[in-house]
Scaffold this motif. Sequence first.
Motif, PDB file in Angstrom:
ATOM      1  N   LEU A   1     -72.455  81.799 -16.022  1.00  0.00           N
ATOM      2  CA  LEU A   1     -73.061  80.809 -15.134  1.00  0.00           C
ATOM      3  C   LEU A   1     -74.115  81.455 -14.235  1.00  0.00           C
ATOM      4  O   LEU A   1     -75.161  80.858 -13.961  1.00  0.00           O
ATOM      5  CB  LEU A   1     -71.986  80.127 -14.289  1.00  0.00           C
ATOM      6  N   ALA A   2     -73.847  82.664 -13.772  1.00  0.00           N
ATOM      7  CA  ALA A   2     -74.822  83.364 -12.925  1.00  0.00           C
ATOM      8  C   ALA A   2     -76.129  83.594 -13.665  1.00  0.00           C
ATOM      9  O   ALA A   2     -77.217  83.517 -13.077  1.00  0.00           O
ATOM     10  CB  ALA A   2     -74.239  84.694 -12.449  1.00  0.00           C
ATOM     11  N   ARG A   3     -76.029  83.839 -14.944  1.00  0.00           N
ATOM     12  CA  ARG A   3     -77.233  84.095 -15.738  1.00  0.00           C
ATOM     13  C   ARG A   3     -78.103  82.849 -15.886  1.00  0.00           C
ATOM     14  O   ARG A   3     -79.287  82.943 -16.223  1.00  0.00           O
ATOM     15  CB  ARG A   3     -76.827  84.614 -17.120  1.00  0.00           C
ATOM     16  N   SER A   4     -77.528  81.670 -15.604  1.00  0.00           N
ATOM     17  CA  SER A   4     -78.265  80.424 -15.823  1.00  0.00           C
ATOM     18  C   SER A   4     -78.904  79.862 -14.553  1.00  0.00           C
ATOM     19  O   SER A   4     -79.533  78.820 -14.608  1.00  0.00           O
ATOM     20  CB  SER A   4     -77.317  79.364 -16.409  1.00  0.00           C
ATOM     21  N   VAL A   5     -78.737  80.552 -13.416  1.00  0.00           N
ATOM     22  CA  VAL A   5     -79.270  79.992 -12.170  1.00  0.00           C
ATOM     23  C   VAL A   5     -80.799  80.037 -12.168  1.00  0.00           C
ATOM     24  O   VAL A   5     -81.422  80.842 -12.858  1.00  0.00           O
ATOM     25  CB  VAL A   5     -78.725  80.734 -10.935  1.00  0.00           C
ATOM     26  N   ARG A   6     -81.388  79.159 -11.382  1.00  0.00           N
ATOM     27  CA  ARG A   6     -82.844  79.116 -11.229  1.00  0.00           C
ATOM     28  C   ARG A   6     -83.340  80.421 -10.601  1.00  0.00           C
ATOM     29  O   ARG A   6     -82.757  80.920  -9.651  1.00  0.00           O
ATOM     30  CB  ARG A   6     -83.223  77.923 -10.360  1.00  0.00           C
ATOM     31  N   CYS A   7     -84.429  80.958 -11.140  1.00  0.00           N
ATOM     32  CA  CYS A   7     -84.892  82.287 -10.738  1.00  0.00           C
ATOM     33  C   CYS A   7     -86.254  82.232 -10.044  1.00  0.00           C
ATOM     34  O   CYS A   7     -87.069  81.343 -10.292  1.00  0.00           O
ATOM     35  CB  CYS A   7     -84.991  83.208 -11.956  1.00  0.00           C
ATOM     36  N   THR A   8     -86.488  83.244  -9.217  1.00  0.00           N
ATOM     37  CA  THR A   8     -87.769  83.423  -8.559  1.00  0.00           C
ATOM     38  C   THR A   8     -88.661  84.330  -9.410  1.00  0.00           C
ATOM     39  O   THR A   8     -88.286  84.745 -10.516  1.00  0.00           O
ATOM     40  CB  THR A   8     -87.571  84.030  -7.163  1.00  0.00           C
ATOM     41  N   ASN A   9     -89.843  84.671  -8.895  1.00  0.00           N
ATOM     42  CA  ASN A   9     -90.696  85.677  -9.525  1.00  0.00           C
ATOM     43  C   ASN A   9     -90.275  87.036  -8.983  1.00  0.00           C
ATOM     44  O   ASN A   9     -90.516  87.339  -7.806  1.00  0.00           O
ATOM     45  CB  ASN A   9     -92.168  85.414  -9.193  1.00  0.00           C
ATOM     46  N   PRO A  10     -89.627  87.872  -9.795  1.00  0.00           N
ATOM     47  CA  PRO A  10     -89.065  89.117  -9.271  1.00  0.00           C
ATOM     48  C   PRO A  10     -90.116  90.140  -8.846  1.00  0.00           C
ATOM     49  O   PRO A  10     -89.817  91.028  -8.049  1.00  0.00           O
ATOM     50  CB  PRO A  10     -88.227  89.642 -10.435  1.00  0.00           C
ATOM     51  N   ASP A  11     -91.327  90.036  -9.365  1.00  0.00           N
ATOM     52  CA  ASP A  11     -92.381  90.969  -8.972  1.00  0.00           C
ATOM     53  C   ASP A  11     -92.952  90.652  -7.597  1.00  0.00           C
ATOM     54  O   ASP A  11     -93.391  91.562  -6.876  1.00  0.00           O
ATOM     55  CB  ASP A  11     -93.523  90.946 -10.004  1.00  0.00           C
ATOM     56  N   LEU A  12     -92.955  89.380  -7.224  1.00  0.00           N
ATOM     57  CA  LEU A  12     -93.649  88.955  -6.011  1.00  0.00           C
ATOM     58  C   LEU A  12     -92.728  88.594  -4.854  1.00  0.00           C
ATOM     59  O   LEU A  12     -93.166  88.580  -3.698  1.00  0.00           O
ATOM     60  CB  LEU A  12     -94.550  87.751  -6.330  1.00  0.00           C
ATOM     61  N   ASP A  13     -91.491  88.279  -5.127  1.00  0.00           N
ATOM     62  CA  ASP A  13     -90.572  87.834  -4.090  1.00  0.00           C
ATOM     63  C   ASP A  13     -89.873  89.039  -3.462  1.00  0.00           C
ATOM     64  O   ASP A  13     -89.061  89.706  -4.102  1.00  0.00           O
ATOM     65  CB  ASP A  13     -89.545  86.870  -4.684  1.00  0.00           C
TER      66      ASP A  13
ATOM     67  N   TYR B   1     -92.314  97.329 -14.436  1.00  0.00           N
ATOM     68  CA  TYR B   1     -92.470  96.183 -15.339  1.00  0.00           C
ATOM     69  C   TYR B   1     -91.582  95.067 -14.801  1.00  0.00           C
ATOM     70  O   TYR B   1     -90.675  95.309 -14.007  1.00  0.00           O
ATOM     71  CB  TYR B   1     -92.111  96.535 -16.784  1.00  0.00           C
ATOM     72  N   THR B   2     -91.847  93.844 -15.222  1.00  0.00           N
ATOM     73  CA  THR B   2     -91.091  92.706 -14.695  1.00  0.00           C
ATOM     74  C   THR B   2     -89.613  92.829 -15.047  1.00  0.00           C
ATOM     75  O   THR B   2     -89.256  92.877 -16.225  1.00  0.00           O
ATOM     76  CB  THR B   2     -91.647  91.394 -15.254  1.00  0.00           C
ATOM     77  N   PRO B   3     -88.745  92.869 -14.053  1.00  0.00           N
ATOM     78  CA  PRO B   3     -87.314  92.996 -14.339  1.00  0.00           C
ATOM     79  C   PRO B   3     -86.776  91.713 -14.986  1.00  0.00           C
ATOM     80  O   PRO B   3     -87.217  90.613 -14.648  1.00  0.00           O
ATOM     81  CB  PRO B   3     -86.687  93.204 -12.958  1.00  0.00           C
ATOM     82  N   PRO B   4     -85.828  91.850 -15.907  1.00  0.00           N
ATOM     83  CA  PRO B   4     -85.176  90.669 -16.498  1.00  0.00           C
ATOM     84  C   PRO B   4     -84.206  90.070 -15.490  1.00  0.00           C
ATOM     85  O   PRO B   4     -83.010  90.374 -15.480  1.00  0.00           O
ATOM     86  CB  PRO B   4     -84.474  91.239 -17.733  1.00  0.00           C
ATOM     87  N   ILE B   5     -84.727  89.209 -14.639  1.00  0.00           N
ATOM     88  CA  ILE B   5     -84.004  88.775 -13.442  1.00  0.00           C
ATOM     89  C   ILE B   5     -82.695  88.063 -13.767  1.00  0.00           C
ATOM     90  O   ILE B   5     -81.676  88.295 -13.100  1.00  0.00           O
ATOM     91  CB  ILE B   5     -84.930  87.897 -12.557  1.00  0.00           C
ATOM     92  N   SER B   6     -82.667  87.214 -14.787  1.00  0.00           N
ATOM     93  CA  SER B   6     -81.426  86.505 -15.116  1.00  0.00           C
ATOM     94  C   SER B   6     -80.332  87.477 -15.522  1.00  0.00           C
ATOM     95  O   SER B   6     -79.158  87.311 -15.142  1.00  0.00           O
ATOM     96  CB  SER B   6     -81.682  85.495 -16.236  1.00  0.00           C
ATOM     97  N   ASP B   7     -80.697  88.493 -16.288  1.00  0.00           N
ATOM     98  CA  ASP B   7     -79.712  89.498 -16.700  1.00  0.00           C
ATOM     99  C   ASP B   7     -79.186  90.282 -15.492  1.00  0.00           C
ATOM    100  O   ASP B   7     -78.000  90.619 -15.427  1.00  0.00           O
ATOM    101  CB  ASP B   7     -80.334  90.466 -17.704  1.00  0.00           C
TER     102      ASP B   7
END
Length: 381
Positions: free
Chosen positions: A21-33, A241-247
């Motif tokens: 369920l945590a992997r499915s939450v709405r995500c931000t832009n990890p590079d900019l936030d 590089y852009t982190p895989p935020i959901s993971d």
Amino acid sequence: MLKVPYVMTPGPTEVRENVRLARSVRCTNPDLDAKFYDFYRETCKKIGELLKTKNEVRILGGEGMLGLEAACASLTEKGDRVLVIDNGIFGEGFADLVKLYDGEVVFFKGDRREEINLEDLRNFLDKDSNFKYATVVHCDTPSGVLNDLSKICPMLKEKGILTLVDSVSAMGGENLEVDNWKIDIVVGGSQKCISAPPGLSLLSISKDVFAAMENRRSPIKSFYCNLLIWKNYYEEKWFPYTPPISDIIALRTAVDNILADDGVLKRHERIGRSVRKAIIEAGLHLYTRNGYSNTVSVIEVPEGIDEKKLRKYMVDNFNVMIAGSFGYLEGKVLRIGHMGENARENIVVYTLYSLQKALEHFGFKCRCDISQLFLEEIHSL
């Protein structure tokens, strides 16, 4: 719809619902936030707590093999002598990574059915200790051999040798004390005892390793595998590089699950011991002679049985997936992964039941009821 079996392999493992369920939450832009940089750093500190270290921790966007290669790429220069401690397929495999970056490999070879012999290693190092770093595998997953890092790594550091440990199949299921055991780099993976989805490497990196990377004679021959570029990510608010935020969000939940479970290591130990006892009493043979891992049991395939057919029978008739092995062990052993979310009494009982039924289908008569003996043993501990 894909029918998913109970995944009782030594990785990937079952994933708890709160992690999915945590992997499915709405995500931000990890590079900019900027808040995600805090989240990433806090997650790294939690991993450090799990590893019992104050060293820097990093999460890389790639399965555990990325972490292993990144460590070798970042440390190795042309002509560096590297000690590869080999008592298994993954131990030997470090040599390929060292050679890829032009290092000179020197092997210390141990018995592949046993943990590294400490006296033999000490005698070896007394004769030759001129190595930049040494590699050692905590749990060699193909064979199930567990090496005693608490003795090996301090021995290496006494000789001034940096230590690189593959704990992909042990981290979270076996005791691991990075600082007390003088481990310079330890690599884990999200999909094994951590019980998160595949796709992430976890590394702790000592000050000595950062110094070795900064004092190289030549640049690191990679970008993606360059650990040095991660050193000041937080201060600079820059990810390579852009982190895989959901993971990473899912990983954070999985690590929290482990940290909240005071008995996690004891549970792995009880299940590991009980599985081994039941297997032996049934008349089967474990591959290893000592150095047993509590995260995976490796069983010799009885004569006359095709392990691929047996494993397929278990999936088709009981919806349970266990593993074979590869390399010199292909076709010779079966592997049950009782690590992470797989280290639960109920699913291990069902796995052993289905294994016994499959063995009997193909003509092997067990000397006992494997699942019943497992229950009796675990409740006696």
